[in-house]
Design a protein around this motif. Structure first.
Motif, PDB file in Angstrom:
ATOM      1  N   VAL A 231      32.974  50.329  50.341  1.00  0.00           N
ATOM      2  CA  VAL A 231      31.858  49.495  50.797  1.00  0.00           C
ATOM      3  C   VAL A 231      32.026  48.056  50.280  1.00  0.00           C
ATOM      4  N   MET A 232      32.412  47.957  49.018  1.00  0.00           N
ATOM      5  CA  MET A 232      32.580  46.635  48.411  1.00  0.00           C
ATOM      6  C   MET A 232      33.773  45.902  49.046  1.00  0.00           C
ATOM      7  N   ARG A 233      34.857  46.648  49.280  1.00  0.00           N
ATOM      8  CA  ARG A 233      36.044  46.034  49.896  1.00  0.00           C
ATOM      9  C   ARG A 233      35.706  45.509  51.291  1.00  0.00           C
ATOM     10  N   ASN A 234      35.036  46.318  52.082  1.00  0.00           N
ATOM     11  CA  ASN A 234      34.693  45.894  53.441  1.00  0.00           C
ATOM     12  C   ASN A 234      33.795  44.663  53.436  1.00  0.00           C
ATOM     13  N   ALA A 235      32.856  44.625  52.486  1.00  0.00           N
ATOM     14  CA  ALA A 235      31.931  43.489  52.417  1.00  0.00           C
ATOM     15  C   ALA A 235      32.695  42.194  52.107  1.00  0.00           C
ATOM     16  N   ILE A 236      33.629  42.275  51.160  1.00  0.00           N
ATOM     17  CA  ILE A 236      34.408  41.084  50.798  1.00  0.00           C
ATOM     18  C   ILE A 236      35.246  40.613  51.986  1.00  0.00           C
ATOM     19  N   LEU A 237      35.970  41.566  52.578  1.00  0.00           N
ATOM     20  CA  LEU A 237      36.891  41.189  53.665  1.00  0.00           C
ATOM     21  C   LEU A 237      36.134  40.603  54.857  1.00  0.00           C
ATOM     22  N   LYS A 238      34.978  41.190  55.156  1.00  0.00           N
ATOM     23  CA  LYS A 238      34.173  40.701  56.285  1.00  0.00           C
ATOM     24  C   LYS A 238      33.750  39.254  56.024  1.00  0.00           C
ATOM     25  N   LYS A 239      33.275  39.010  54.801  1.00  0.00           N
ATOM     26  CA  LYS A 239      32.803  37.666  54.454  1.00  0.00           C
ATOM     27  C   LYS A 239      33.941  36.646  54.510  1.00  0.00           C
ATOM     28  N   ILE A 240      35.095  37.003  53.930  1.00  0.00           N
ATOM     29  CA  ILE A 240      36.210  36.056  53.917  1.00  0.00           C
ATOM     30  C   ILE A 240      36.694  35.776  55.337  1.00  0.00           C
ATOM     31  N   ARG A 241      36.767  36.822  56.145  1.00  0.00           N
ATOM     32  CA  ARG A 241      37.240  36.628  57.539  1.00  0.00           C
ATOM     33  C   ARG A 241      36.286  35.725  58.306  1.00  0.00           C
ATOM     34  N   GLU A 242      34.986  35.873  58.054  1.00  0.00           N
ATOM     35  CA  GLU A 242      34.010  34.985  58.702  1.00  0.00           C
ATOM     36  C   GLU A 242      34.271  33.536  58.305  1.00  0.00           C
ATOM     37  N   ARG A 243      34.570  33.347  57.011  1.00  0.00           N
ATOM     38  CA  ARG A 243      34.823  31.992  56.511  1.00  0.00           C
ATOM     39  C   ARG A 243      36.126  31.423  57.037  1.00  0.00           C
ATOM     40  N   GLU A 244      37.114  32.293  57.203  1.00  0.00           N
ATOM     41  CA  GLU A 244      38.442  31.809  57.633  1.00  0.00           C
ATOM     42  C   GLU A 244      38.491  31.477  59.118  1.00  0.00           C
ATOM     43  N   LYS A 245      37.462  31.904  59.859  1.00  0.00           N
ATOM     44  CA  LYS A 245      37.432  31.662  61.318  1.00  0.00           C
ATOM     45  C   LYS A 245      37.429  30.185  61.625  1.00  0.00           C
TER      46      LYS A 245
ATOM     47  N   ASP B 285      49.312  39.066  44.380  1.00  0.00           N
ATOM     48  CA  ASP B 285      48.864  37.687  44.189  1.00  0.00           C
ATOM     49  C   ASP B 285      47.389  37.749  43.834  1.00  0.00           C
ATOM     50  N   ILE B 286      46.948  36.993  42.825  1.00  0.00           N
ATOM     51  CA  ILE B 286      45.508  37.038  42.535  1.00  0.00           C
ATOM     52  C   ILE B 286      44.743  35.983  43.334  1.00  0.00           C
ATOM     53  N   VAL B 287      45.486  35.109  44.015  1.00  0.00           N
ATOM     54  CA  VAL B 287      44.826  34.130  44.896  1.00  0.00           C
ATOM     55  C   VAL B 287      44.308  34.871  46.128  1.00  0.00           C
ATOM     56  N   TYR B 288      43.023  34.681  46.471  1.00  0.00           N
ATOM     57  CA  TYR B 288      42.478  35.380  47.643  1.00  0.00           C
ATOM     58  C   TYR B 288      41.930  34.423  48.694  1.00  0.00           C
ATOM     59  N   ASP B 289      42.115  33.150  48.477  1.00  0.00           N
ATOM     60  CA  ASP B 289      41.684  32.157  49.464  1.00  0.00           C
ATOM     61  C   ASP B 289      42.870  31.227  49.732  1.00  0.00           C
ATOM     62  N   PRO B 290      43.678  31.464  50.760  1.00  0.00           N
ATOM     63  CA  PRO B 290      43.501  32.444  51.833  1.00  0.00           C
ATOM     64  C   PRO B 290      43.870  33.871  51.405  1.00  0.00           C
ATOM     65  N   ILE B 291      43.434  34.853  52.206  1.00  0.00           N
ATOM     66  CA  ILE B 291      43.783  36.243  51.907  1.00  0.00           C
ATOM     67  C   ILE B 291      45.304  36.389  51.939  1.00  0.00           C
TER      68      ILE B 291
ATOM     69  N   THR C 134      42.355  39.858  47.101  1.00  0.00           N
ATOM     70  CA  THR C 134      41.040  40.465  47.288  1.00  0.00           C
ATOM     71  C   THR C 134      40.931  41.796  46.532  1.00  0.00           C
ATOM     72  N   GLU C 135      42.067  42.468  46.311  1.00  0.00           N
ATOM     73  CA  GLU C 135      42.039  43.746  45.595  1.00  0.00           C
ATOM     74  C   GLU C 135      41.679  43.539  44.124  1.00  0.00           C
ATOM     75  N   MET C 136      42.225  42.479  43.540  1.00  0.00           N
ATOM     76  CA  MET C 136      41.903  42.183  42.134  1.00  0.00           C
ATOM     77  C   MET C 136      40.431  41.761  42.019  1.00  0.00           C
ATOM     78  N   LEU C 137      39.987  40.942  42.985  1.00  0.00           N
ATOM     79  CA  LEU C 137      38.577  40.526  43.028  1.00  0.00           C
ATOM     80  C   LEU C 137      37.671  41.760  43.122  1.00  0.00           C
TER      81      LEU C 137
ATOM     82  N   GLY D  33      40.705  45.062  36.140  1.00  0.00           N
ATOM     83  CA  GLY D  33      40.664  44.955  37.603  1.00  0.00           C
ATOM     84  C   GLY D  33      42.058  44.835  38.193  1.00  0.00           C
ATOM     85  N   ALA D  34      42.893  44.028  37.555  1.00  0.00           N
ATOM     86  CA  ALA D  34      44.262  43.844  38.059  1.00  0.00           C
ATOM     87  C   ALA D  34      45.051  45.145  37.948  1.00  0.00           C
ATOM     88  N   LEU D  35      44.892  45.818  36.821  1.00  0.00           N
ATOM     89  CA  LEU D  35      45.616  47.073  36.601  1.00  0.00           C
ATOM     90  C   LEU D  35      45.183  48.127  37.628  1.00  0.00           C
TER      91      LEU D  35
END
Ligand code: ATR
Length: 287
Positions: A273-287, A225-231, A250-253, A110-112
């Motif tokens: 589709v998967m990228r958009n789903a992740i980003l949407k969810k994280i942005r909702e949480r970060e609000k 960075d593999i940390v995605y919280d925060p993005i 989020t890219e590695m995730l 995934g990282a590669l």
């Protein structure tokens, strides 16, 4: 999709597991491709892992992601473990192949892929990897096979040296490891092409933490960075500020999840589709 008698079940097991983004990412993919499947999260305590594996077998759960604290111990209960997962000593993906449970580790792949899909190519490059924990081992195993030199720095220096020695021995590649210190980061970063942070430094709630000083970063560098919280971690912010190319956690995730999807379904994952789903969810949480 209507749930029916033919619906296939996938899940993630871990503890805690409530905040896992895997259900979000995989259900979005299933829906997009019209697959008759659902993905759920099961909280499984350590002393229940063996029973959970029996449940996976008896209920015919088709695919599983494995997260903390089971990634290593689960190996004892599987029928087969692939080469990468064996080296890493950790499994994050299970395929239930007609009752045979096979373990994989998709973190490194995934990282590669996250690097490559973002036009950063580690082949023949010098790469500095921070960390020597579970994720770092998986990433190091993949990177070392293609880099000109892989440099590993870890707070616990012995772990970094041991990992480097093992990679040199197993793969015959050019890998060095040492204790993380400001002097060595600065020195090793100077002629590195890519920096990968696989430590948990900068993760919520310690969002202002970084081990890489802003002045060591430069615009020819790619920083993942593999940390995605925060993005947007402090390291990512500082790297952007220095003009470096950045790749968010989020890219590695995303790509470790995509690799799991491809193991289960034998077809390409719907990345966007998967990228958009992740980003949407994280942005909702970060609000
Ligand atoms: P994961 O499975 O996510 O990789 P892990 O195996 O616990 O989690 O690894 C965490 C990594 O972050 C390790 O490399 C750890 O360094 P140590 O091996 O020295 O513990 C690193 N890490 C965690 N907190 C850190 C900090 N404050 N400074 C530097 N490194 C840190």
């Amino acid at each position: 999709m209507e749930i029916s008698g033919k619906t296939q079940v996938f899940c993630v097991i871990g503890d805690p597991v409530e905040h896992s983004l895997s259900p979000t990412m995989h259900n979005a993919a299933f829906k997009h491709l019209n697959l008759n499947a659902v993905y759920v999260a099961f909280k499984v305590k350590s002393d229940e892992l063996e029973n959970a594996i029996k449940g996976i077998r008896s209920l015919g759960i088709r695919g599983v992601n494995v997260t903390m604290p089971h990634k290593s111990t689960i190996i004892n209960y599987l029928d087969e473990v692939d080469q990468t997962a064996k080296f890493v000593g950790a499994v994050n993906t299970l395929l239930n192949d007609n009752g045979k449970l096979i373990g994989f580790n998709t973190d490194g792949i995934g990282a590669l892929r996250a690097l490559k899909e973002n036009q950063a190519y580690p082949e023949g490059k010098k790469v500095l990897l921070l960390g020597a924990g579970g994720a770092a081992r998986a990433i190091a195993f993949q990177l070392a096979q293609v880099t000109e030199e892989l440099r590993i720095l870890n707070r616990n220096g012995e772990k970094a040296r041991q990992l480097a020695n093992l990679l040199r021995k197993e793969l015959g590649r050019n890998v060095v490891g040492d204790q993380l210190s400001p002097i060595l980061i600065e020195k090793w970063l100077e002629d590195s092409d890519i920096l990968v942070n696989s430590t948990s430094v900068g993760m919520h709630p310690n969002t202002d933490q970084t081990v890489v000083k802003r002045e060591w970063l430069r615009n020819e560098l790619t920083v993942m960075d593999i940390v995605y919280d925060p993005i947007e971690t402090r390291l990512i912010r500082d790297s952007k500020d220095a003009g470096a190319k950045v790749i968010h956690g989020t890219e590695m995730l995303l790509f470790q999840g995509a690799a799991s999807f491809e193991i289960w379904w034998g077809r390409p994952a719907p990345i966007e589709v998967m990228r958009n789903a992740i980003l949407k969810k994280i942005r909702e949480r970060e609000k």
